[in-house]
Design a protein around this motif. Sequence first.
Motif, PDB file in Angstrom:
ATOM      1  N   TRP A  27      11.649 -29.972  31.493  1.00  0.00           N
ATOM      2  CA  TRP A  27      12.209 -30.393  30.203  1.00  0.00           C
ATOM      3  C   TRP A  27      13.728 -30.193  30.137  1.00  0.00           C
ATOM      4  N   LYS A  28      14.355 -30.008  31.301  1.00  0.00           N
ATOM      5  CA  LYS A  28      15.818 -29.894  31.383  1.00  0.00           C
ATOM      6  C   LYS A  28      16.364 -28.797  30.464  1.00  0.00           C
ATOM      7  N   LEU A  29      15.695 -27.641  30.537  1.00  0.00           N
ATOM      8  CA  LEU A  29      16.106 -26.487  29.748  1.00  0.00           C
ATOM      9  C   LEU A  29      16.491 -25.354  30.699  1.00  0.00           C
ATOM     10  N   LYS A  30      17.370 -24.487  30.240  1.00  0.00           N
ATOM     11  CA  LYS A  30      17.740 -23.316  31.044  1.00  0.00           C
ATOM     12  C   LYS A  30      17.479 -22.069  30.216  1.00  0.00           C
ATOM     13  N   SER A  31      17.280 -20.950  30.905  1.00  0.00           N
ATOM     14  CA  SER A  31      17.032 -19.708  30.175  1.00  0.00           C
ATOM     15  C   SER A  31      17.918 -18.597  30.698  1.00  0.00           C
ATOM     16  N   ILE A  32      18.293 -17.719  29.792  1.00  0.00           N
ATOM     17  CA  ILE A  32      19.047 -16.511  30.132  1.00  0.00           C
ATOM     18  C   ILE A  32      18.180 -15.333  29.718  1.00  0.00           C
ATOM     19  N   LEU A  79      16.439 -29.217  20.411  1.00  0.00           N
ATOM     20  CA  LEU A  79      17.722 -28.995  21.081  1.00  0.00           C
ATOM     21  C   LEU A  79      18.438 -30.312  21.371  1.00  0.00           C
ATOM     22  N   GLU A  80      17.676 -31.366  21.620  1.00  0.00           N
ATOM     23  CA  GLU A  80      18.297 -32.688  21.790  1.00  0.00           C
ATOM     24  C   GLU A  80      19.020 -33.110  20.512  1.00  0.00           C
ATOM     25  N   LYS A  81      18.380 -32.827  19.367  1.00  0.00           N
ATOM     26  CA  LYS A  81      18.998 -33.164  18.075  1.00  0.00           C
ATOM     27  C   LYS A  81      20.143 -32.222  17.731  1.00  0.00           C
ATOM     28  N   ASN A  82      20.085 -31.006  18.268  1.00  0.00           N
ATOM     29  CA  ASN A  82      21.073 -29.957  17.969  1.00  0.00           C
ATOM     30  C   ASN A  82      21.544 -29.353  19.297  1.00  0.00           C
ATOM     31  N   PRO A  83      22.402 -30.090  20.049  1.00  0.00           N
ATOM     32  CA  PRO A  83      22.726 -29.671  21.427  1.00  0.00           C
ATOM     33  C   PRO A  83      23.383 -28.297  21.528  1.00  0.00           C
ATOM     34  N   HIS A  84      23.982 -27.804  20.448  1.00  0.00           N
ATOM     35  CA  HIS A  84      24.621 -26.482  20.510  1.00  0.00           C
ATOM     36  C   HIS A  84      23.660 -25.354  20.140  1.00  0.00           C
ATOM     37  N   ALA A  85      22.450 -25.725  19.729  1.00  0.00           N
ATOM     38  CA  ALA A  85      21.497 -24.709  19.279  1.00  0.00           C
ATOM     39  C   ALA A  85      20.925 -23.937  20.466  1.00  0.00           C
ATOM     40  N   GLN A  86      20.331 -22.786  20.150  1.00  0.00           N
ATOM     41  CA  GLN A  86      19.657 -21.947  21.147  1.00  0.00           C
ATOM     42  C   GLN A  86      18.295 -21.537  20.609  1.00  0.00           C
ATOM     43  N   PHE A  87      17.371 -21.329  21.531  1.00  0.00           N
ATOM     44  CA  PHE A  87      16.039 -20.826  21.191  1.00  0.00           C
ATOM     45  C   PHE A  87      15.962 -19.376  21.639  1.00  0.00           C
ATOM     46  N   TRP A  88      15.888 -18.463  20.672  1.00  0.00           N
ATOM     47  CA  TRP A  88      15.791 -17.022  20.950  1.00  0.00           C
ATOM     48  C   TRP A  88      14.322 -16.655  20.900  1.00  0.00           C
ATOM     49  N   THR A  89      13.779 -16.179  22.014  1.00  0.00           N
ATOM     50  CA  THR A  89      12.349 -15.900  22.043  1.00  0.00           C
ATOM     51  C   THR A  89      12.019 -14.595  22.772  1.00  0.00           C
ATOM     52  N   THR A  90      11.061 -13.867  22.212  1.00  0.00           N
ATOM     53  CA  THR A  90      10.518 -12.677  22.865  1.00  0.00           C
ATOM     54  C   THR A  90       9.069 -12.993  23.211  1.00  0.00           C
ATOM     55  N   GLY A  97       4.911 -26.869   7.622  1.00  0.00           N
ATOM     56  CA  GLY A  97       3.852 -26.972   8.618  1.00  0.00           C
ATOM     57  C   GLY A  97       4.359 -27.812   9.784  1.00  0.00           C
ATOM     58  N   ILE A  98       4.633 -27.158  10.912  1.00  0.00           N
ATOM     59  CA  ILE A  98       5.076 -27.871  12.118  1.00  0.00           C
ATOM     60  C   ILE A  98       4.141 -27.469  13.251  1.00  0.00           C
ATOM     61  N   THR A  99       3.425 -28.448  13.782  1.00  0.00           N
ATOM     62  CA  THR A  99       2.497 -28.189  14.880  1.00  0.00           C
ATOM     63  C   THR A  99       3.179 -28.535  16.190  1.00  0.00           C
ATOM     64  N   TRP A 100       3.174 -27.597  17.127  1.00  0.00           N
ATOM     65  CA  TRP A 100       3.845 -27.786  18.413  1.00  0.00           C
ATOM     66  C   TRP A 100       3.342 -29.035  19.121  1.00  0.00           C
ATOM     67  N   GLY A 101       4.265 -29.797  19.680  1.00  0.00           N
ATOM     68  CA  GLY A 101       3.900 -30.972  20.457  1.00  0.00           C
ATOM     69  C   GLY A 101       3.636 -32.209  19.622  1.00  0.00           C
ATOM     70  N   ARG A 102       3.775 -32.080  18.315  1.00  0.00           N
ATOM     71  CA  ARG A 102       3.515 -33.220  17.428  1.00  0.00           C
ATOM     72  C   ARG A 102       4.780 -33.574  16.664  1.00  0.00           C
ATOM     73  N   LEU A 103       5.185 -34.839  16.738  1.00  0.00           N
ATOM     74  CA  LEU A 103       6.386 -35.266  16.017  1.00  0.00           C
ATOM     75  C   LEU A 103       6.015 -35.638  14.585  1.00  0.00           C
ATOM     76  N   ALA A 104       5.858 -34.621  13.763  1.00  0.00           N
ATOM     77  CA  ALA A 104       5.480 -34.818  12.362  1.00  0.00           C
ATOM     78  C   ALA A 104       6.725 -35.138  11.536  1.00  0.00           C
ATOM     79  N   THR A 134       8.490 -29.427  21.762  1.00  0.00           N
ATOM     80  CA  THR A 134       9.075 -29.284  20.422  1.00  0.00           C
ATOM     81  C   THR A 134      10.485 -28.702  20.511  1.00  0.00           C
ATOM     82  N   ILE A 135      10.663 -27.674  21.347  1.00  0.00           N
ATOM     83  CA  ILE A 135      11.976 -27.057  21.517  1.00  0.00           C
ATOM     84  C   ILE A 135      12.964 -28.064  22.085  1.00  0.00           C
ATOM     85  N   TYR A 136      12.536 -28.836  23.083  1.00  0.00           N
ATOM     86  CA  TYR A 136      13.413 -29.845  23.677  1.00  0.00           C
ATOM     87  C   TYR A 136      13.849 -30.864  22.629  1.00  0.00           C
ATOM     88  N   PHE A 137      12.891 -31.317  21.815  1.00  0.00           N
ATOM     89  CA  PHE A 137      13.219 -32.277  20.754  1.00  0.00           C
ATOM     90  C   PHE A 137      14.279 -31.694  19.811  1.00  0.00           C
TER      91      PHE A 137
END
Length: 198
Positions: free
Chosen positions: A155-160, A127-138, A85-92, A122-125
Amino acid sequence: VLDSQYGMYVWPCAVVLAQYLWAHRRSLPGKRVLEIGAGVSLPGVVAARCGAQVILSDSEELPRCLQSCRSSCLMNHLPQVPVLGITWGRLAPELLALAPIDIILGSDVFFDPKDFEDILTTIYFLLEKNPHAQFWTTYQVRSADWSIEALLYKWKLKSIHVPLHSFGADKEHLASSSLPGRHTIEMMIISLAQSDGT
């Protein structure tokens, strides 16, 4: 979005993301994958079946969605896949305790604009912990003023942008199902803007 009246309905965005995973299946064995807002979890299930180490998650406030994740795993003979259970925007604690990840999956999570910043926080958190990770989203473009560009910048993120035809997801009948409104589906890969390869 899963409601009891729909049973195990799979949204078109999930089918498109699953198709992208299938197209990249040779790169998935051993990869550590987290699906957020998973619901029926088609993308996560495909990743797991292709050899990735998958964790499924949905809001801790939506027990029915978490149950859908578990049901999908059981139906697909994946009893070992954890569901959090991970709720967006909450550091659980579940979020803070996550093992390293390589890929974050999210299909149609950009549904309600009021959630966009919580999702990207949540994504920024992650990716900060996993700098080589990517978020694949449709996502499905539901209005002309739909945009996360300003939030990505904040949030200092880039998208392709990933064209659907580049992985065979522009077919009229994808995954042998007709997908109404599929022409409004887009895909992007989000990563840290300052990924300098270190």
